[in-house]
Design an enzyme around this catalytic site. Structure first.
Site, PDB file in Angstrom:
ATOM      1  N   ALA A  10       0.794  -1.234   0.000  1.00 46.66           N
ATOM      2  CA  ALA A  10       0.000   0.000   0.000  1.00 46.66           C
ATOM      3  C   ALA A  10       0.821   1.276   0.000  1.00 46.66           C
ATOM      4  O   ALA A  10       0.260   2.360   0.155  1.00 46.66           O
ATOM      5  CB  ALA A  10      -0.942   0.005   1.212  1.00 46.66           C
ATOM      6  N   SER A  11       2.130   1.184  -0.172  1.00 49.76           N
ATOM      7  CA  SER A  11       2.953   2.394  -0.152  1.00 49.76           C
ATOM      8  C   SER A  11       2.912   3.170  -1.458  1.00 49.76           C
ATOM      9  O   SER A  11       3.269   4.346  -1.490  1.00 49.76           O
ATOM     10  CB  SER A  11       4.410   2.038   0.181  1.00 49.76           C
ATOM     11  N   VAL A  45       5.213  -9.840   2.341  1.00 45.99           N
ATOM     12  CA  VAL A  45       4.230 -10.897   2.135  1.00 45.99           C
ATOM     13  C   VAL A  45       4.863 -12.274   1.981  1.00 45.99           C
ATOM     14  O   VAL A  45       4.146 -13.288   1.972  1.00 45.99           O
ATOM     15  CB  VAL A  45       3.325 -10.593   0.919  1.00 45.99           C
ATOM     16  N   ASN A  71      -2.838  -7.202  -2.364  1.00 49.66           N
ATOM     17  CA  ASN A  71      -2.470  -6.420  -3.537  1.00 49.66           C
ATOM     18  C   ASN A  71      -0.993  -6.523  -3.897  1.00 49.66           C
ATOM     19  O   ASN A  71      -0.634  -6.393  -5.060  1.00 49.66           O
ATOM     20  CB  ASN A  71      -2.823  -4.946  -3.307  1.00 49.66           C
ATOM     21  N   SER A 123      -4.458  -9.952 -12.344  1.00 51.07           N
ATOM     22  CA  SER A 123      -4.130  -9.190 -13.553  1.00 51.07           C
ATOM     23  C   SER A 123      -4.944  -9.776 -14.689  1.00 51.07           C
ATOM     24  O   SER A 123      -5.400 -10.930 -14.619  1.00 51.07           O
ATOM     25  CB  SER A 123      -2.642  -9.321 -13.876  1.00 51.07           C
ATOM     26  N   TYR A 136       4.599 -14.840 -15.149  1.00 50.58           N
ATOM     27  CA  TYR A 136       3.610 -13.874 -14.666  1.00 50.58           C
ATOM     28  C   TYR A 136       2.201 -14.383 -14.945  1.00 50.58           C
ATOM     29  O   TYR A 136       1.318 -14.341 -14.070  1.00 50.58           O
ATOM     30  CB  TYR A 136       3.842 -12.531 -15.357  1.00 50.58           C
ATOM     31  N   ALA A 138       1.233 -17.449 -15.302  1.00 51.40           N
ATOM     32  CA  ALA A 138       0.949 -18.632 -14.495  1.00 51.40           C
ATOM     33  C   ALA A 138       0.575 -18.270 -13.064  1.00 51.40           C
ATOM     34  O   ALA A 138      -0.387 -18.809 -12.502  1.00 51.40           O
ATOM     35  CB  ALA A 138       2.164 -19.567 -14.503  1.00 51.40           C
ATOM     36  N   LYS A 140      -0.541 -15.358 -11.929  1.00 50.08           N
ATOM     37  CA  LYS A 140      -1.790 -14.603 -11.887  1.00 50.08           C
ATOM     38  C   LYS A 140      -2.993 -15.507 -12.148  1.00 50.08           C
ATOM     39  O   LYS A 140      -4.066 -15.324 -11.558  1.00 50.08           O
ATOM     40  CB  LYS A 140      -1.742 -13.438 -12.874  1.00 50.08           C
TER      41      LYS A 140
END
Length: 258
Positions: A10-11, A45, A71, A123, A136, A138, A140
């Site tokens: 969230a930054s 995360v 996110n 995405s 990417y 795979a 997502k």
């Protein structure tokens, strides 16, 4: 009572925009990130310990949670004969297992309170799979599958699950991209920089989708058009993406020759 919302990553970018949008609605928002902004909470995360600390913070501060927004993510990818297994492990640990860890950490709390919403930012690549982006695509796609499974498994407990699948939008994500395939990085950077929408517009569309109860949220016209093409005209979809693959290969060959 205001909604209690935790947002990872969230930054900056979409995470910051989602946090802002929730706060504009009067929600209490816990902004988390690997390097949090003032008032935020550190949450890498990929760290089980950080996730436990986040849950303990939420329970101590709020006594519960209404919305978990998974996110945090990174950009990467590469053609199959260019990207290394180390790149696959890196992107999988963050983009997939980050959401898995967050979900697993908070599901017991949500089940006890018999309510809650899990929002996973995937995405368009989770639904539409361009060449050169196997890792990417795979991870997502796996986030899409994780979300659907979560929704089915937890429906009886009053918990809903939603996956967000935007196309390219303007964000600083590519500044942290990693990968050996410089041709792909060049193409993706151009697509991000030339995108018509920014993170704030995507965030607003996400909240609109959540208000409707959409389980799969395609928050921009480009995402909806691409998915409609895949579903409605598979031959045209395949032809388009194979043409894109040829162009990427030509760009890679050109870069290698320079």
């Amino acid at each position: 009572m205001p909604e209690r919302v935790l947002v990872t990553g969230a930054s900056a970018g979409l995470g910051a925009a989602l946090a802002d949008a929730y706060e504009a609605r009067g929600a209490q928002v816990l902004r988390t990130d690997r390097e949090p902004v003032d008032g935020g909470l550190r949450l890498d995360v990929t760290s089980d310990a950080d996730w436990v600390a986040a849950r303990e913070h939420v329970e101590r501060t709020w006594g519960g949670l209404d919305v978990l927004v998974n996110n945090a993510g990174v950009a990467g990818g590469g053609r199959l004969d260019v990207a290394g297994i180390d790149e696959w492990r890196w992107i999988t640990d963050i983009n997939l297992f980050g959401a898995v860890r967050g979900t697993a950490t908070f599901v017991p709390l949500l089940k006890r309170q018999r309510s809650g919403r899990i929002v996973n930012v995937a995405s368009l690549a989770g639904l539409v799979h361009p060449a050169g982006m196997a890792s990417y695509n795979a991870v997502k796609a796996a986030v899409v599958a994780l979300t659907e499974t979560t929704g089915h498994e937890l429906a009886a407990h009053g918990i809903t699950a939603h996956v967000v699948c935007p196309s390219y939008f303007r964000t600083g994500l590519m500044t942290r991209a990693r990968g050996r395939d410089t041709a792909l990085t060049t193409v993706m950077t151009q697509l991000v920089e030339q995108a018509p929408l920014g993170a704030e517009e995507i965030a607003a569309a996400v909240l609109d989708g959540l208000d409707r109860g959409d389980e799969v949220i395609l928050p921009d016209p480009a995402a909806r058009a691409a998915y409609d093409l895949k579903v409605g005209d598979r031959a045209a979809y395949d032809a388009l993406l194979r043409d894109q693959a040829r162009k990427l290969e030509q760009l890679g060959t050109q870069e290698e020759a320079e």
